[in-house]
Scaffold this active site. Structure first.
Site, PDB file in Angstrom:
ATOM      1  N   TYR A   1       0.894  -1.165   0.025  1.00 24.63           N
ATOM      2  CA  TYR A   1      -0.009  -0.042  -0.048  1.00 24.63           C
ATOM      3  C   TYR A   1       1.018   1.317  -0.071  1.00 24.63           C
ATOM      4  CZ  TYR A   1      -2.958   3.677   1.968  1.00 24.63           C
ATOM      5  OH  TYR A   1      -3.474   4.903   2.203  1.00 24.63           O
TER       6      TYR A   1
ATOM      7  N   LYS B   1       1.749   3.839  -3.068  1.00 16.41           N
ATOM      8  CA  LYS B   1       1.045   5.291  -3.231  1.00 16.41           C
ATOM      9  C   LYS B   1       2.238   6.348  -3.181  1.00 16.41           C
ATOM     10  CE  LYS B   1      -2.514   6.896  -1.756  1.00 16.41           C
ATOM     11  NZ  LYS B   1      -3.546   7.218  -2.545  1.00 16.41           N
TER      12      LYS B   1
END
Length: 490
Positions: free
Chosen positions: A237, A241
């Site tokens: 994640y 990002k």
């Protein structure tokens, strides 16, 4: 920096929201519709194959939520016509070039009319499949940036990231950008096209081997974690990002771009009503497990700071930043959190949880209340492994022996316990960096934005985002924990 009236800015504006079914996106959408009904149009980009599917998602995943009850009460019988007048559904997918838009007329309309783009499309699973996370969090950003450059009236683009793109870095974490070539461990050579090739090659290899869908899913999850760790990030994640942010910096050109980095987003503090929450976030999974009597130990620094921020404050910060930088184009990053200005610790959370669930215990299916107490605090991985060995692995060994002696009589029980242990160990590995996280998010830019809003006639009573004003005990006891019980406990 001049901000001025947010309500005046929103009047007659057209906004494209990517990722409109997400938690923050819904609060952002509701806020605009409620406080400025004279907004011109909101294009909602929904991952859908056609208009019918997009409308189904709008009805079931957005406006059916309690979040919209205040707006429904305010508008009464006019609600449906208001929604159909203000919202234009855009079936598409940011994983594809041109946002996957098949309708060329609608695409032209968006390009000619859009004043603001807000990118909230993302997958937030820590161990998401790498192909999915790379498609949404990284290539999705590339596609949004390229599309933005075709919007002739565009004044500003707001990209929502996460404060935890910093990885496991400690100390004071600044509102600084990431550029291509950056990594957290000094390893060079990060290249998104090479990452895409790695994914495609791995998928081809798995299919050639005749792997099942489940095996492909597990392999893709493991690939994401391993690729993140190559460059120093703890999970898929935050890695994808962070690379998404690098693309914003690389592709922005002359666009006015704002990157918002919220910390751990929790339930609404005030608007449209206190305590609305959706989906389990990191600390909420602890609260749910504790309230239901399933949390027997806590691994982490009990005195460590946990950076939380109510969702409505994040949305307000987004709106004020959007207005400020539409008027004065620039390229800026805002941390939206509380660790610098109003720190909260895991010890505070434990105290609030104990007090709340003792006073209002969760009732089991059999009608008995769950009794809660203080949990065993384990301050390092060694003590956690010892705890797991004594409490679970020894009984598992016993079951294994009994199974052998009794012709697999306890096989079902053994497999279930083994599965639970594997799940716990994976969760611990995923969340460990945050349980021992000792960083504090500097919010100098956000504080300057707050000061500018106060000094330039912004409606700060409507668009509040100063976490220093939050009384955490009051918020958790009266708002957040009751919200979790109402909307998340099952």
């Amino acid at each position: 920096m001049e901000v001025g009236s947010v309500l005046d800015f929103l009047q007659d504006k057209t906004i494209l929201i990517a990722g409109a079914t997400g938690f923050l996106a819904k609060i952002f959408l509701e806020k605009i519709l409620r406080v400025q009904p004279n907004v011109k149009k909101l294009f909602l980009l929904l991952r859908a194959s056609d208009a019918k599917s997009a409308n189904y998602r709008l009805q079931n995943e957005i406006i059916a939520k309690d979040l919209f009850n205040v707006l429904k009460e305010n508008l009464g019988s006019n609600f449906k016509s208001f929604i159909s007048e203000k919202l234009t559904l855009v079936p598409g997918d940011i994983s594809y070039e041109d946002l996957g838009l098949n309708d060329s007329i609608l695409r032209e309309e968006i390009c000619n009319q859009t004043d603001v783009i807000v990118n909230l499309a993302a997958t937030t699973n820590f161990d998401e499949r790498y192909d999915i996370a790379l498609g949404l969090n990284t290539f999705g950003v590339k596609h949004v940036m390229n599309f933005a450059k075709q919007c002739t009236k565009l004044k500003v683009l707001v990209h929502v990231s996460t404060a935890y793109v910093c990885g496991e870095k400690g100390g004071l974490i600044l509102e600084d950008p990431y550029h291509f070539g950056d990594s957290l461990n000094g390893v060079s050579g990060l290249d998104i096209d090479a990452e895409k090739t790695i994914v495609c090659n791995k998928l081809d290899e798995l299919r050639e081997q005749g792997a099942t869908e489940r095996e492909i899913k597990i392999a893709m999850k493991n690939l994401g974690i391993s690729r993140a760790k190559v460059y120093g990030w703890p999970n898929t994640y935050v890695f994808t990002k962070a690379v998404g942010e690098m693309l914003v910096e690389q592709l922005k050109g002359s666009l006015s771009v704002v990157i918002m980095r919220p910390a751990i987003v929790t339930s609404t503090l005030r608007e449209p009503f206190p305590g609305w929450v959706e989906g389990i976030r990191t600390i909420d999974s602890l609260a749910v497990a504790y309230g239901q009597g399933k949390l027997t130990c806590f691994l982490g620094d009990i005195n460590g700071v946990v950076d939380v921020v109510p969702a409505d404050m994040v949305v307000n910060a987004m709106l004020v930043a959007m207005v400020a930088h539409a008027k004065q184009p620039s390229d800026i990053i805002y941390h939206v959190g509380s660790s610098f200005r109003n720190p909260l610790t895991y010890l505070n959370l434990q105290d609030y949880g104990l007090k709340y669930f003792k006073a209002t215990p969760w009732i089991n299916k059999d009608g008995t209340p769950v009794k809660v107490g203080r949990v065993t605090v384990l301050t390092d991985m060694d003590s956690f492994q010892r705890y797991m060995y004594i409490r679970y692995l020894l009984p598992l060994k016993g079951l294994e022996l009994a199974n052998t002696a009794l012709c697999q009589y306890f096989r079902g029980m053994y497999l279930e316990l083994h599965r639970k242990i594997q799940v716990v160990m994976r969760m611990v590995e995923l969340y460990r960096p945050y349980m021992f996280f000792d960083g504090v998010f500097d919010d100098m830019n956000t504080e300057k934005l707050r000061m500018a809003a106060r000094q330039s006639g912004t409606e700060t009573d409507l668009f509040y985002f100063d976490t220093k004003e939050v009384n955490w005990e009051d918020y958790f006891m009266k708002t957040h924990l009751p919200g979790i019980v109402k909307y998340i406990f099952k």
